[in-house]
Each structure stands twice: as C-alpha cells, then as structure tokens.
Enzyme design. Sequence first.
Site, mmCIF file in Angstrom:
data_model
loop_
_atom_site.group_PDB
_atom_site.id
_atom_site.type_symbol
_atom_site.label_atom_id
_atom_site.label_comp_id
_atom_site.label_asym_id
_atom_site.label_seq_id
_atom_site.Cartn_x
_atom_site.Cartn_y
_atom_site.Cartn_z
ATOM 1 N N VAL A 158 -16.099 -9.497 -12.113
ATOM 2 C CA VAL A 158 -15.642 -7.867 -13.115
ATOM 3 C C VAL A 158 -16.348 -7.134 -13.091
ATOM 4 O O VAL A 158 -18.029 -6.732 -11.994
ATOM 5 C CB VAL A 158 -16.635 -8.185 -14.629
ATOM 6 C CG1 VAL A 158 -16.429 -6.923 -15.164
ATOM 7 C CG2 VAL A 158 -16.282 -9.163 -15.732
ATOM 8 N N ASP A 173 -24.576 -14.851 -21.127
ATOM 9 C CA ASP A 173 -22.997 -14.996 -20.682
ATOM 10 C C ASP A 173 -22.008 -15.832 -20.942
ATOM 11 O O ASP A 173 -22.645 -16.797 -21.441
ATOM 12 C CB ASP A 173 -22.701 -15.917 -18.811
ATOM 13 C CG ASP A 173 -21.565 -15.314 -17.784
ATOM 14 O OD1 ASP A 173 -22.026 -15.028 -17.210
ATOM 15 O OD2 ASP A 173 -21.261 -15.852 -18.240
ATOM 16 N N ASN A 201 -23.210 -10.346 -7.365
ATOM 17 C CA ASN A 201 -21.977 -10.485 -6.354
ATOM 18 C C ASN A 201 -21.048 -9.093 -6.655
ATOM 19 O O ASN A 201 -21.521 -8.008 -6.821
ATOM 20 C CB ASN A 201 -21.247 -11.382 -7.331
ATOM 21 C CG ASN A 201 -21.440 -12.708 -7.296
ATOM 22 O OD1 ASN A 201 -22.282 -13.645 -7.161
ATOM 23 N ND2 ASN A 201 -22.030 -13.495 -8.424
ATOM 24 N N HIS A 206 -23.607 -5.205 -12.606
ATOM 25 C CA HIS A 206 -24.071 -6.325 -13.439
ATOM 26 C C HIS A 206 -25.439 -7.330 -12.992
ATOM 27 O O HIS A 206 -24.709 -7.305 -11.469
ATOM 28 C CB HIS A 206 -23.498 -7.273 -14.366
ATOM 29 C CG HIS A 206 -22.583 -8.130 -13.479
ATOM 30 N ND1 HIS A 206 -21.275 -7.557 -13.182
ATOM 31 C CD2 HIS A 206 -22.377 -9.123 -13.247
ATOM 32 C CE1 HIS A 206 -20.631 -8.665 -12.488
ATOM 33 N NE2 HIS A 206 -21.059 -9.505 -12.861
HETATM 34 P P1 5GP Z 1 -19.686 -12.023 -11.566
HETATM 35 O O1 5GP Z 1 -18.435 -13.056 -10.875
HETATM 36 O O2 5GP Z 1 -18.933 -10.766 -11.510
HETATM 37 O O3 5GP Z 1 -20.661 -11.535 -10.963
HETATM 38 O O4 5GP Z 1 -19.779 -12.283 -13.183
HETATM 39 C C1 5GP Z 1 -18.855 -12.077 -14.089
HETATM 40 C C2 5GP Z 1 -19.486 -12.965 -15.233
HETATM 41 O O5 5GP Z 1 -18.919 -12.336 -16.772
HETATM 42 C C3 5GP Z 1 -19.037 -14.620 -15.402
HETATM 43 O O6 5GP Z 1 -20.301 -15.063 -15.099
HETATM 44 C C4 5GP Z 1 -18.368 -14.724 -16.360
HETATM 45 O O7 5GP Z 1 -18.541 -15.410 -17.732
HETATM 46 C C5 5GP Z 1 -19.048 -13.199 -17.058
HETATM 47 N N1 5GP Z 1 -17.612 -12.706 -18.433
HETATM 48 C C6 5GP Z 1 -16.265 -12.467 -17.761
HETATM 49 N N2 5GP Z 1 -15.848 -11.982 -19.355
HETATM 50 C C7 5GP Z 1 -17.090 -11.992 -20.183
HETATM 51 C C8 5GP Z 1 -17.242 -11.464 -21.771
HETATM 52 O O8 5GP Z 1 -16.223 -11.238 -22.207
HETATM 53 N N3 5GP Z 1 -17.768 -11.955 -21.815
HETATM 54 C C9 5GP Z 1 -19.629 -12.396 -21.388
HETATM 55 N N4 5GP Z 1 -20.355 -12.399 -22.252
HETATM 56 N N5 5GP Z 1 -19.595 -12.916 -20.234
HETATM 57 C C10 5GP Z 1 -17.815 -12.939 -19.465
#
Ligand code: 5GP
Length: 113
Positions: free
Chosen positions: A96, A30, A87, A100
């Site tokens: 996103v 992340d 989430n 995941h």
């Molecule tokens: P969510 O809140 O959707 O469950 O988690 C999305 C995660 O994706 C977040 O922890 C955020 O830091 C991570 N993330 C968002 N954009 C990128 C990216 O471009 N590269 C990586 N490696 N992680 C990302």
Amino acid sequence: MEKDIFCRIASGEIPADIVYEDDELVAFKDVRPQAPIHILIVPRKHISKLDDATAEDAELLGRLMLTAIKVARLIGIAESGYRVIANNGPDAGQEVYHIHFHVLGGRRLGPLG
Ligand code: 5GP
C-alpha cells in the site's frame, strides 16, 4: 487521482477495526495479521512512501513512532515486546503506497529477513 485504501480508511469511507485515532493519525488492525497483534499506524496526510518524506514531515514521522509506542501500551504488549516495521518500495514488499508503520507482537517474533 484515485485515493489509496489507507486514505479511504482514514477518512472513514472504508471501515476498519480502529484502535486509536487523533487529528493526524489513525491506527487499525491489519486485515491479514502476521502476528496475534498486528496494527497499522497511518497518517491522515498522504505520503506514498518513506522515500517521499521531507524535512517538513519530521514532526509527523516522530508522531507516527510515538503513536506506535502509545498503541503498543494501549494493547498491552509494551512489556512482552513488539516490533515496528515500515516497508519502502518493491524489495521491501510495500503493498500500500501510503506511509504506515506496522506494530507486531503477541508472540516471539522470528529474525528479520
Ligand atoms: P505493506 O506491505 O504495504 O507494508 O503493508 C500493507 C498492509 O496493509 C498489509 O499487511 C495488508 O494486510 C494491509 N492491508 C491491505 N489492505 C487493507 C485493508 O483494506 N484493511 C486493512 N485493515 N489492512 C489492509
């Protein structure tokens, strides 16, 4: 339709620190880690959120969880412990919209909330 960021990482269009990948899934660090170990497990197939998954995705969802377990062993946190989180939607803070699992570890984690 524009591809989401995880589709672009899975296809190699955007770089990420990949720790494991196979035909169906990719696991990478992340970019804003919430713990010393914070890995995302992402299917190559686009499904926006858990609520969009169907019975057809049963095997893929199983593989996601098995890959979280595999990656935790690979990284060396299977014994010390880890947390797997997914989430779904606004109240969970999903950022996103591509299914995941988060694998968090490397320190004692606080309570969920
Ligand atoms: P969510 O809140 O959707 O469950 O988690 C999305 C995660 O994706 C977040 O922890 C955020 O830091 C991570 N993330 C968002 N954009 C990128 C990216 O471009 N590269 C990586 N490696 N992680 C990302």
